[in-house]
Design an enzyme around this catalytic site. Structure first.
Site, mmCIF file in Angstrom:
data_model
loop_
_atom_site.group_PDB
_atom_site.id
_atom_site.type_symbol
_atom_site.label_atom_id
_atom_site.label_comp_id
_atom_site.label_asym_id
_atom_site.label_seq_id
_atom_site.Cartn_x
_atom_site.Cartn_y
_atom_site.Cartn_z
ATOM 1 N N HIS A 190 34.923 43.594 31.838
ATOM 2 C CA HIS A 190 35.126 42.512 32.808
ATOM 3 C C HIS A 190 36.489 41.848 32.697
ATOM 4 C CE1 HIS A 190 32.331 39.816 35.468
ATOM 5 N NE2 HIS A 190 33.380 40.268 36.113
ATOM 6 N N ASP B 23 26.834 36.966 36.071
ATOM 7 C CA ASP B 23 27.150 37.294 34.685
ATOM 8 C C ASP B 23 26.232 36.503 33.756
ATOM 9 O OD1 ASP B 23 28.555 37.900 32.247
ATOM 10 O OD2 ASP B 23 30.462 37.924 33.330
ATOM 11 N N ASP C 161 32.664 33.562 30.690
ATOM 12 C CA ASP C 161 33.965 34.231 30.549
ATOM 13 C C ASP C 161 35.119 33.254 30.737
ATOM 14 O OD1 ASP C 161 32.653 36.554 29.995
ATOM 15 O OD2 ASP C 161 32.983 37.475 31.962
ATOM 16 N N HIS D 273 37.609 40.415 27.565
ATOM 17 C CA HIS D 273 36.554 40.417 28.583
ATOM 18 C C HIS D 273 35.758 39.113 28.581
ATOM 19 C CE1 HIS D 273 32.908 42.180 26.117
ATOM 20 N NE2 HIS D 273 33.580 41.294 25.427
ATOM 21 N N ASP E 66 28.826 41.580 36.859
ATOM 22 C CA ASP E 66 28.721 42.094 35.496
ATOM 23 C C ASP E 66 27.274 42.528 35.311
ATOM 24 O OD1 ASP E 66 28.241 42.256 32.659
ATOM 25 O OD2 ASP E 66 30.007 41.020 32.315
ATOM 26 N N ASP F 288 25.490 42.832 32.866
ATOM 27 C CA ASP F 288 24.682 42.045 31.932
ATOM 28 C C ASP F 288 24.129 40.763 32.550
ATOM 29 O OD1 ASP F 288 26.544 39.904 31.661
ATOM 30 O OD2 ASP F 288 27.418 40.691 29.830
ATOM 31 N N GLU G 190 31.171 46.310 33.274
ATOM 32 C CA GLU G 190 30.491 46.296 31.971
ATOM 33 C C GLU G 190 29.306 47.264 31.845
ATOM 34 O OE1 GLU G 190 31.525 44.924 29.226
ATOM 35 O OE2 GLU G 190 32.939 43.370 29.853
#
Length: 311
Positions: A98, A125, A129, A142, A228, A230, A273
């Site tokens: 990312h 996400d 971040d 990332h 992302d 995740d 990711e």
């Protein structure tokens, strides 16, 4: 929504703390991404993969890992995304980790300034971040792209798009967040980032969350989604390097994507990711492709489609 899609593979895990996201673009292709989008009546051209420096797998230097290599990959991505936007196409970035959001979103922001359009970034996400070198000992970039986009960090990275900051915090909505460091949390509050974390989603539901996140999006808005993988609960999507329990379910994620599609304003997309080295028989890539299909208009609901908005 633009019906001309350009796939841009960015096979690097240069900003990550685990190896394997470099294989993400190919896993998405193997899961049938292009064919799924073409079945929706979209024109899809796969531009192949960008090239960049290999991952040297070094410890942090002055608080950042691989800053020169991250810059090189993001400069290449910035140029590729901006070229496709200027040509009237919808760039779909296949990551990669990312940290690549820096190059992709800085290009989208440049395009919006050129076209005098409003920008709305949906950051899907588990993580905000929004770290800086002062806040994280790992130095993994990332975990920093949103902060860098907002002008926090070294000029080699914040200046990639030629405009600092590339975006304003007010242009970003973060959804699904459930892992934020203490110092990072303070920084998020200081900069007024709008975050719909998992507690908010639990209390208010995904429908209300997306109504709030999409409020104000209109015909003059360029809507960018940075997805992302995740973001999803690891029970749904195990193939990521930074799993965090308690994420959106498959159905919550589908509703999220369908409501974005309903706006008709999606104009650029990152998928980041995905780590096939940690996946189970490419399951996570297949789930991601399924959700991307919903982003581009596939609905699981038996209802009349809303009238198509003018571009």
């Amino acid at each position: 929504m633009n019906t001309s899609i350009r796939l841009i593979g960015v096979p690097t895990d240069i900003g990550a703390g685990a190896r394997g996201a470099s294989m993400g673009p190919e896993a998405l292709r193997v899961a049938g991404l292009a064919a799924v989008l073409e079945a929706q009546g979209l024109s899809v051209t796969d531009l192949g993969n960008l090239a960049g420096p290999p991952n040297p797998w070094q410890p942090p230097h002055d608080g950042y890992r691989h800053i020169d290599e991250v810059r090189a990959w993001n400069l290449g991505l910035h140029q590729a995304v901006l070229a496709e936007l200027r040509a009237g196409h919808l760039p779909l970035v296949l990551g990669g980790d990312h940290s690549l959001g820096l190059g992709s979103i800085s290009a989208v922001a440049t395009h919006c300034r050129e076209r005098h359009k409003k920008l709305r970034v949906l950051w899907l996400d588990a993580h905000a971040d929004f770290n800086t070198a002062a806040l994280t000992p790992s130095g993994n970039l990332h975990g920093m792209p949103v902060a860098l986009l907002c002008g926090l960090g070294p000029p080699e990275l914040t200046g990639i798009g030629g405009h600092v900051p590339a975006v304003q915090p007010a242009q970003i909505r973060q959804i699904g967040i459930r892992s934020v460091d203490a110092g990072e949390k303070r920084l998020v509050h200081e900069h007024g980032l709008e975050v719909f974390d998992m507690r908010y989603i639990d209390e208010m539901g995904m429908r209300h969350t997306m109504e709030q996140a999409l409020a104000g999006v209109d015909a003059d808005t360029h809507l960018h989604v940075s997805f992302d993988v995740d973001f999803l609960d690891p029970e749904v999507a195990p193939g990521v390097g930074t799993t965090v329990r308690g994420g959106p379910t498959y159905r919550e994620a589908q509703l999220c994507m369908e409501m974005i599609a309903d706006t008709g304003r999606l104009a650029s997309l990152d998928v980041m990711e995905l780590n096939p080295a940690l996946d189970v028989r490419n399951r996570t890539a297949e789930v991601a492709v399924d959700l991307i299909e919903s982003l581009f208009g596939k609905s699981t609901l038996m209802r009349k489609q809303p009238p198509t908005r003018a571009p």
